[in-house]
Each structure stands twice: as structure tokens, then as C-alpha cells.
Motif scaffolding. Structure first.
Motif, PDB file in Angstrom:
ATOM      1  N   TYR A 187       2.724   8.450   5.999  1.00 44.57           N
ATOM      2  CA  TYR A 187       2.116   7.290   6.649  1.00 44.57           C
ATOM      3  C   TYR A 187       2.143   7.483   8.155  1.00 44.57           C
ATOM      4  N   LEU A 188       0.989   7.322   8.798  1.00 44.00           N
ATOM      5  CA  LEU A 188       0.875   7.529  10.236  1.00 44.00           C
ATOM      6  C   LEU A 188       0.758   6.236  11.032  1.00 44.00           C
ATOM      7  N   GLY A 189       0.527   5.113  10.359  1.00 45.57           N
ATOM      8  CA  GLY A 189       0.418   3.847  11.069  1.00 45.57           C
ATOM      9  C   GLY A 189      -0.841   3.091  10.696  1.00 45.57           C
ATOM     10  N   PHE A 190      -1.070   1.992  11.401  1.00 49.61           N
ATOM     11  CA  PHE A 190      -2.213   1.149  11.083  1.00 49.61           C
ATOM     12  C   PHE A 190      -2.893   0.639  12.343  1.00 49.61           C
ATOM     13  N   ALA A 191      -4.098   0.155  12.147  1.00 49.43           N
ATOM     14  CA  ALA A 191      -4.841  -0.552  13.194  1.00 49.43           C
ATOM     15  C   ALA A 191      -5.379  -1.822  12.556  1.00 49.43           C
ATOM     16  N   TYR A 192      -5.571  -2.842  13.368  1.00 48.30           N
ATOM     17  CA  TYR A 192      -6.121  -4.106  12.886  1.00 48.30           C
ATOM     18  C   TYR A 192      -7.485  -4.321  13.511  1.00 48.30           C
ATOM     19  N   ASP A 193      -8.459  -4.688  12.691  1.00 45.22           N
ATOM     20  CA  ASP A 193      -9.806  -5.001  13.162  1.00 45.22           C
ATOM     21  C   ASP A 193      -9.984  -6.512  13.043  1.00 45.22           C
TER      22      ASP A 193
ATOM     23  N   ILE B  49       0.797  -1.218   0.000  1.00 43.46           N
ATOM     24  CA  ILE B  49       0.000   0.000   0.000  1.00 43.46           C
ATOM     25  C   ILE B  49       0.839   1.282   0.000  1.00 43.46           C
ATOM     26  N   LEU B  50       1.917   1.316   0.748  1.00 42.44           N
ATOM     27  CA  LEU B  50       2.698   2.551   0.851  1.00 42.44           C
ATOM     28  C   LEU B  50       3.163   3.098  -0.498  1.00 42.44           C
ATOM     29  N   PRO B  51       3.621   2.266  -1.443  1.00 42.70           N
ATOM     30  CA  PRO B  51       4.026   2.835  -2.738  1.00 42.70           C
ATOM     31  C   PRO B  51       2.870   3.531  -3.478  1.00 42.70           C
ATOM     32  N   MET B  52       1.652   3.112  -3.235  1.00 45.13           N
ATOM     33  CA  MET B  52       0.486   3.746  -3.868  1.00 45.13           C
ATOM     34  C   MET B  52       0.174   5.104  -3.254  1.00 45.13           C
ATOM     35  N   MET B  53       0.681   5.337  -2.044  1.00 45.73           N
ATOM     36  CA  MET B  53       0.365   6.551  -1.295  1.00 45.73           C
ATOM     37  C   MET B  53       1.627   7.388  -1.054  1.00 45.73           C
TER      38      MET B  53
ATOM     39  N   LYS C 166      -3.447   4.626   7.984  1.00 46.50           N
ATOM     40  CA  LYS C 166      -3.779   6.037   8.106  1.00 46.50           C
ATOM     41  C   LYS C 166      -2.669   6.880   7.487  1.00 46.50           C
ATOM     42  N   PHE C 167      -3.073   7.821   6.640  1.00 45.79           N
ATOM     43  CA  PHE C 167      -2.151   8.711   5.947  1.00 45.79           C
ATOM     44  C   PHE C 167      -2.619  10.148   6.113  1.00 45.79           C
ATOM     45  N   ILE C 168      -1.675  11.095   5.953  1.00 44.14           N
ATOM     46  CA  ILE C 168      -2.034  12.509   5.953  1.00 44.14           C
ATOM     47  C   ILE C 168      -1.303  13.193   4.807  1.00 44.14           C
ATOM     48  N   ARG C 169      -2.033  14.059   4.129  1.00 42.81           N
ATOM     49  CA  ARG C 169      -1.467  14.844   3.030  1.00 42.81           C
ATOM     50  C   ARG C 169      -2.157  16.195   3.028  1.00 42.81           C
ATOM     51  N   GLU C 170      -1.368  17.239   3.072  1.00 42.74           N
ATOM     52  CA  GLU C 170      -1.896  18.605   3.066  1.00 42.74           C
ATOM     53  C   GLU C 170      -2.988  18.805   4.112  1.00 42.74           C
ATOM     54  N   GLY C 171      -2.769  18.256   5.291  1.00 46.73           N
ATOM     55  CA  GLY C 171      -3.700  18.424   6.399  1.00 46.73           C
ATOM     56  C   GLY C 171      -4.949  17.555   6.343  1.00 46.73           C
ATOM     57  N   ARG C 172      -5.059  16.720   5.338  1.00 45.23           N
ATOM     58  CA  ARG C 172      -6.234  15.835   5.215  1.00 45.23           C
ATOM     59  C   ARG C 172      -5.839  14.398   5.518  1.00 45.23           C
TER      60      ARG C 172
END
Length: 87
Positions: free
Chosen positions: A48-54, A39-43, A63-69
Motif C-alpha cells: 500500500y502506497l497511500g491514498f488521495a481524495y477527490d 480495502i487493504l485486506p483485499m489487496m 494506490k498499491f504496487i505489486r511486482e513493479g505494477r
């Protein structure tokens, strides 16, 4: 005296991460590193801020952030396929 909401969330997150580790070791799901490698190469334009598992959905939420979003990418833990994206 009860635990604070933040402490309860941390405990839940640790439990979910432990569940992901156990499931991956059993061969039921992909390891988080394998998911990240897909996934990271696509984003690459986002941080990259990390992940959670459900464990119920057997899905990772990255979870990712770009330009405050903030953007979440939901990935099927068994196949590595993206199953959802939200902003």
C-alpha cells in the motif's frame, strides 16, 4: 517568482486531504481509515502506497504496487464501495 509544479501539487493534495477530513467530520463521507480497513485486506499481496481524495467525485483513490505494477482502487467515499480499478 511562482511556485514549482511539485509544490503546487503538494498544496493541492493537502487541500484535498483537508477537504476529506472536513467532510468526514461532518458525517458526509467515511474516514480514510475506515476505507483502508475495508480495502487493504483485499489487496494483501500488494504494498500500500497511500491514498488521495477527490472532493468533486467524493471518492478515495488508493494506490498499491505489486511486482513493479501500480494498481489504483477507486472507492466511493460515502459507501466504501469499490467503483473502479486500474493498472
Amino acid at each position: 517568482m511562482g511556485a514549482s509544479p511539485a509544490a503546487a501539487q503538494d498544496a493541492q493534495a493537502r487541500g484535498e486531504q483537508g477537504e476529506a477530513r472536513r467532510e468526514a467530520e461532518a458525517g458526509n463521507i467515511m474516514r480514510s481509515g475506515e476505507i483502508e480497513a475495508r480495502i487493504l485486506p483485499m489487496m494483501r499481496d500488494a504494498e500500500y502506497l497511500g491514498f488521495a481524495y477527490d472532493s468533486t467525485a467524493r471518492a478515495y483513490r488508493l494506490k498499491f504496487i505489486r511486482e513493479g505494477r501500480v494498481t489504483y482502487v477507486d472507492v466511493d467515499a460515502r459507501t466504501g464501495r469499490i467503483i473502479g480499478r486500474s493498472r
